[in-house]
Design an enzyme around this catalytic site. Structure first.
Site, PDB file in Angstrom:
ATOM      1  N   HIS A  17       1.042  -1.279   0.028  1.00  8.18           N
ATOM      2  CA  HIS A  17       0.063   0.073  -0.278  1.00  8.18           C
ATOM      3  C   HIS A  17       0.916   1.113  -0.004  1.00  8.18           C
ATOM      4  O   HIS A  17       1.175   1.791   1.076  1.00  8.18           O
ATOM      5  CB  HIS A  17      -0.928   0.270   1.333  1.00  8.18           C
ATOM      6  CG  HIS A  17      -1.968   1.077   1.163  1.00  8.18           C
ATOM      7  ND1 HIS A  17      -3.210   0.722   1.110  1.00  8.18           N
ATOM      8  CD2 HIS A  17      -1.891   2.556   0.980  1.00  8.18           C
ATOM      9  CE1 HIS A  17      -4.031   1.929   1.096  1.00  8.18           C
ATOM     10  NE2 HIS A  17      -3.148   2.682   1.014  1.00  8.18           N
ATOM     11  N   HIS A  19       1.337   4.689  -2.545  1.00  9.40           N
ATOM     12  CA  HIS A  19       0.673   5.438  -3.798  1.00  9.40           C
ATOM     13  C   HIS A  19       2.064   6.129  -4.607  1.00  9.40           C
ATOM     14  O   HIS A  19       2.966   6.685  -3.970  1.00  9.40           O
ATOM     15  CB  HIS A  19      -0.047   6.479  -3.521  1.00  9.40           C
ATOM     16  CG  HIS A  19      -1.220   6.059  -2.765  1.00  9.40           C
ATOM     17  ND1 HIS A  19      -2.654   6.233  -3.386  1.00  9.40           N
ATOM     18  CD2 HIS A  19      -1.634   5.796  -1.455  1.00  9.40           C
ATOM     19  CE1 HIS A  19      -3.346   5.642  -2.492  1.00  9.40           C
ATOM     20  NE2 HIS A  19      -2.827   5.298  -1.228  1.00  9.40           N
ATOM     21  N   HIS A 194      -9.617   1.540   0.107  1.00 12.81           N
ATOM     22  CA  HIS A 194      -9.472   2.044   1.344  1.00 12.81           C
ATOM     23  C   HIS A 194     -10.602   2.039   2.123  1.00 12.81           C
ATOM     24  O   HIS A 194     -11.792   2.336   1.425  1.00 12.81           O
ATOM     25  CB  HIS A 194      -9.108   3.512   1.227  1.00 12.81           C
ATOM     26  CG  HIS A 194      -7.736   3.754   0.487  1.00 12.81           C
ATOM     27  ND1 HIS A 194      -7.327   3.461  -0.605  1.00 12.81           N
ATOM     28  CD2 HIS A 194      -6.733   4.430   0.976  1.00 12.81           C
ATOM     29  CE1 HIS A 194      -6.388   3.656  -0.999  1.00 12.81           C
ATOM     30  NE2 HIS A 194      -5.616   4.467  -0.171  1.00 12.81           N
ATOM     31  N   GLU A 197     -10.568   4.071   7.399  1.00 15.99           N
ATOM     32  CA  GLU A 197      -9.585   4.962   7.861  1.00 15.99           C
ATOM     33  C   GLU A 197     -10.318   6.161   8.559  1.00 15.99           C
ATOM     34  O   GLU A 197     -10.191   6.165   9.723  1.00 15.99           O
ATOM     35  CB  GLU A 197      -9.067   5.357   6.585  1.00 15.99           C
ATOM     36  CG  GLU A 197      -7.905   6.287   6.679  1.00 15.99           C
ATOM     37  CD  GLU A 197      -7.047   6.892   5.333  1.00 15.99           C
ATOM     38  OE1 GLU A 197      -7.917   6.750   4.317  1.00 15.99           O
ATOM     39  OE2 GLU A 197      -6.122   7.498   5.304  1.00 15.99           O
ATOM     40  N   ASP A 275       2.111   4.037   2.737  1.00 13.08           N
ATOM     41  CA  ASP A 275       1.087   4.877   1.997  1.00 13.08           C
ATOM     42  C   ASP A 275       1.509   5.850   1.177  1.00 13.08           C
ATOM     43  O   ASP A 275       1.424   5.748   0.016  1.00 13.08           O
ATOM     44  CB  ASP A 275       0.308   5.546   3.257  1.00 13.08           C
ATOM     45  CG  ASP A 275      -1.284   5.666   2.736  1.00 13.08           C
ATOM     46  OD1 ASP A 275      -1.640   5.531   1.369  1.00 13.08           O
ATOM     47  OD2 ASP A 275      -2.245   6.146   3.659  1.00 13.08           O
ATOM     48  N   ASP A 276       1.894   7.282   1.933  1.00 11.06           N
ATOM     49  CA  ASP A 276       2.307   8.212   0.705  1.00 11.06           C
ATOM     50  C   ASP A 276       3.452   8.900   1.584  1.00 11.06           C
ATOM     51  O   ASP A 276       3.510  10.035   2.387  1.00 11.06           O
ATOM     52  CB  ASP A 276       1.285   9.261   1.091  1.00 11.06           C
ATOM     53  CG  ASP A 276       0.150   8.806   0.268  1.00 11.06           C
ATOM     54  OD1 ASP A 276      -0.014   8.610  -0.870  1.00 11.06           O
ATOM     55  OD2 ASP A 276      -1.046   8.582   1.094  1.00 11.06           O
TER      56      ASP A 276
END
Ligand SMILES: [Zn+2]
Length: 341
Positions: A17, A19, A194, A197, A275-276
């Protein structure tokens, strides 16, 4: 470097996961802007990555995407991102990417894909890192964009292995995308979403029911619903958890209060992700180190979580077996239990 930190940094990893757009740092953007002959303003760039909550994060994310103006920029972006992952000994990554964003910005999306695939091919040859794409959707946008995304996913297999759902979880209901995700599965694509969250357990149920999600991105609110936990266990649904992301977007108040230990106590399959990383000032290695530093997990437990990422990936069984063998050999050879400090 402390022995355990070094062990975790050098450990072969899979990330499920992360991006592509969320890996774009100011260091990647600045040279791109310079190559377009645009004046560089490093301070304004740093400002981009300062946000206060989940919606501020979505805004910052959109602004970074708007600064990618040419399809060929993706060759540089994907190349730099994959080098950074390879340095952390990531052996396999299922990278989320949202083509509809760039379609709306007027870029030639086919060319964007080819630029990413060129970079991925190069990265595989140079650093032996393997990359698959999962095409993400934006929940607040019309389902017609998700239809386009499904077309791209089908067109660009086997680079693309699946589709996902992201964006504002409180946007449109998952049900509106049901037929698109059903078609994706019928065509052999894999599905993730997603959920849980910023939304509660209902959102996770929706992702399972309407998007046939095989893995849930985040899912940190799952424990609020014991029936859901039983369902996740019975169907061996993995939660792709990103602890630092949850703190930075305000989903949880601190790492100390993150539900990760309780998710594991409940027996759920969990993987650890960044994630990011550009927006959350983290990395996959950092996330693993946090498990020791912040959560005080013993080395064996961290190793188990890292192994789960290979196990829960969408790799074919034989490819999975090769990477798991490499992983097990590394752990056996380095024996982290004896070096824990
Ligand atoms: Zn995400």
């Amino acid at each position: 470097m402390r022995p355990l930190k070094e062990f975790l940094h050098e450990m072969p990893k899979a990330e499920l996961h992360v991006h592509l757009e969320g890996c774009i740092t100011a260091e990647i953007l600045l040279p791109l802007e310079a190559s377009r002959g645009e004046p560089a303003n490093p301070e304004a760039f740093q400002e981009l990555y300062r946000f206060k909550d989940f919606y501020g994060f979505l805004e910052a994310y959109g602004e970074v995407c708007r600064r990618i103006r040419r399809p060929e920029d993706f060759r540089t972006v994907a190349g730099m991102v994959l080098v950074s992952l390879a340095r952390q000994k990531v052996r396999y990554v299922e990278m989320l990417f949202t083509p509809a964003v760039f379609f709306r910005l007027g870029l030639d999306v086919d060319e964007v894909f080819h630029s990413i695939f060129d970079a991925a091919e190069q990265a595989r040859k140079s650093w032996d890192i393997r990359c698959s794409l999962i095409l993400d959707n934006v929940r607040q946008w019309k389902p017609s964009f998700a239809e386009k995304t499904l077309d791209w996913a089908l067109k660009f297999r086997p680079w693309v292995v699946g589709i996902g759902m992201g964006g504002d979880e409180n946007g449109r209901r998952a049900k509106e995308y049901e037929s698109i995700f059903r078609e994706a599965r019928a065509q052999g694509l894999r599905t993730v979403a997603h959920a849980g969250e910023i939304g509660g357990p209902r959102s996770i149920w929706d992702a399972l029911e309407y998007l046939s999600a095989e893995r849930i991105g985040h899912g940190v609110t799952a424990l609020e619903d014991p029936v859901l936990v039983k369902h996740l266990l019975r169907h061996r649904i993995t939660l792709d958890v990103s602890p630092t992301s949850n703190v930075r977007t305000g989903v949880v108040p601190s790492l100390a209060r993150h539900p990760l230990p309780r998710l594991l106590e409940a027996g759920l399959a969990v993987t650890i992700n960044s994630d990011d990383p550009a927006f959350f000032q983290t990395s996959l290695s950092e996330e693993y180190w946090n498990l020791s530093e912040q959560f005080h997990f013993p080395a064996e437990r961290i190793v188990q979580l890292a192994r789960q990422a290979f196990d829960s990936s969408f790799l074919a069984d034989e490819e999975k077996a090769v990477l798991l063998k490499e992983f097990d050999q590394y752990v056996q050879m380095k024996n982290p239990g004896s070096k824990d400090s």
